[in-house]
Write an enzyme that holds these catalytic residues in place. Structure first.
Site, PDB file in Angstrom:
ATOM      1  CE  LYS A 198       5.806  -5.823  -3.999  1.00  0.00           C
ATOM      2  NZ  LYS A 198       4.612  -5.240  -3.369  1.00  0.00           N
TER       3      LYS A 198
ATOM      4  NE  ARG B 110      -1.314  -6.820   8.353  1.00  0.00           N
ATOM      5  CZ  ARG B 110      -0.388  -6.723   7.395  1.00  0.00           C
ATOM      6  NH1 ARG B 110       0.171  -7.807   6.916  1.00  0.00           N
ATOM      7  NH2 ARG B 110      -0.034  -5.546   6.945  1.00  0.00           N
TER       8      ARG B 110
ATOM      9  NE  ARG C 286       0.998  -3.070  11.101  1.00  0.00           N
ATOM     10  CZ  ARG C 286       1.925  -2.984  10.164  1.00  0.00           C
ATOM     11  NH1 ARG C 286       3.189  -2.807  10.493  1.00  0.00           N
ATOM     12  NH2 ARG C 286       1.614  -3.081   8.888  1.00  0.00           N
TER      13      ARG C 286
ATOM     14  NE  ARG D  96       1.683   1.295   1.549  1.00  0.00           N
ATOM     15  CZ  ARG D  96       2.012   0.113   2.051  1.00  0.00           C
ATOM     16  NH1 ARG D  96       1.283  -0.448   2.977  1.00  0.00           N
ATOM     17  NH2 ARG D  96       3.076  -0.514   1.607  1.00  0.00           N
TER      18      ARG D  96
END
Ligand SMILES: [Zn+2]
Length: 231
Positions: free
Chosen positions: A24, A138, A171, A182
């Site tokens: 987003k 990632r 990360r 989340r």
């Protein structure tokens, strides 16, 4: 770069709604830049108020420093003040706000008093399992910050950056348990907004799993369409 250049003013508030990690923020910035309207996130607003030492900032600072959630009345005061500035008269993009039903209802109250206040809500529809795979895949280069994905965009040598041979790290924010938490918070607090805005007739679904350039193209398509009257 977006391949569809808007030729008209945005002329209304646009709200980007979707789970964390759906892309987003990147899309919101691009839309705001293309239309020449402000890109608003509550995080930036708080940092601005704290930095300038405004009364709002002075109230928010200790709460933020304790890592607690800033109460709704404070958030709403800040948003109301920000969107009443002249640079928001031709529309603005809200990224990551509203987050809860009370915030959405209050925002509607504020917008209801403005000309062209009817928002368009762009809803990023995602496949949670696929999104989780994308986010946990990632890896970031410890040297140059280049971003890889062990599934979709792997380095030539596992664990090493193609450019500088730097070690590829995950990360803390990209760890599965952090993302899961989340996402659960999104489902609990923010998901009800989808029904709320759909019921108001102002929500448009968007395939958030498409390639970023394709997502951008479709957003510009949605924004170019005439707003439907629902009030
Ligand atoms: Zn690197």
């Amino acid at each position: 770069m977006p391949d569809a250049v808007p030729v008209v003013a945005l002329g209304r508030p646009v709200i980007f709604l979707g789970p964390p990690g759906a892309g987003k923020g990147t899309q919101a910035r691009q839309v705001a830049q293309s239309y020449g309207v402000p890109h608003l996130s509550t995080g930036d607003m708080f940092r601005d108020h704290v930095g300038r030492g405004t009364p709002l900032g002075r109230r928010a600072k200790p709460i933020m420093e304790r890592g607690e959630l800033v109460p709704d009345d404070l958030v709403m005061s800040m948003v109301e003040e920000r969107i009443s500035r002249p640079d928001c008269a031709n529309g603005f993009v809200l990224d990551g706000f509203p987050r809860t039903l009370p915030q959405a209802r209050k925002l509607d109250e504020i917008l209801g008093t403005r000309p062209n206040g009817e928002p368009l809500v762009v809803h990023f529809v995602v496949d949670p399992a696929q999104l989780m795979r994308r986010l946990t895949g990632r890896r970031t280069c410890a040297v140059g910050g280049e971003i890889y994905n062990i599934h979709d965009h792997p380095p030539k040598v596992a664990g090493r950056c193609d450019h500088d041979g730097g070690e590829l790290m995950q990360r803390a924010d990209d760890r599965e348990e952090v993302i899961a938490e989340r996402m659960a918070a999104y489902e609990r607090q923010t998901r009800p907004l989808v029904d709320y805005y759909r019921g108001r007739g102002v929500l448009r679904d968007l395939d958030g799993m498409a390639a970023p350039a394709e997502v951008t193209r479709r957003i510009f398509g949605l924004l170019a369409a005439q707003p439907e009257k629902s009030r």
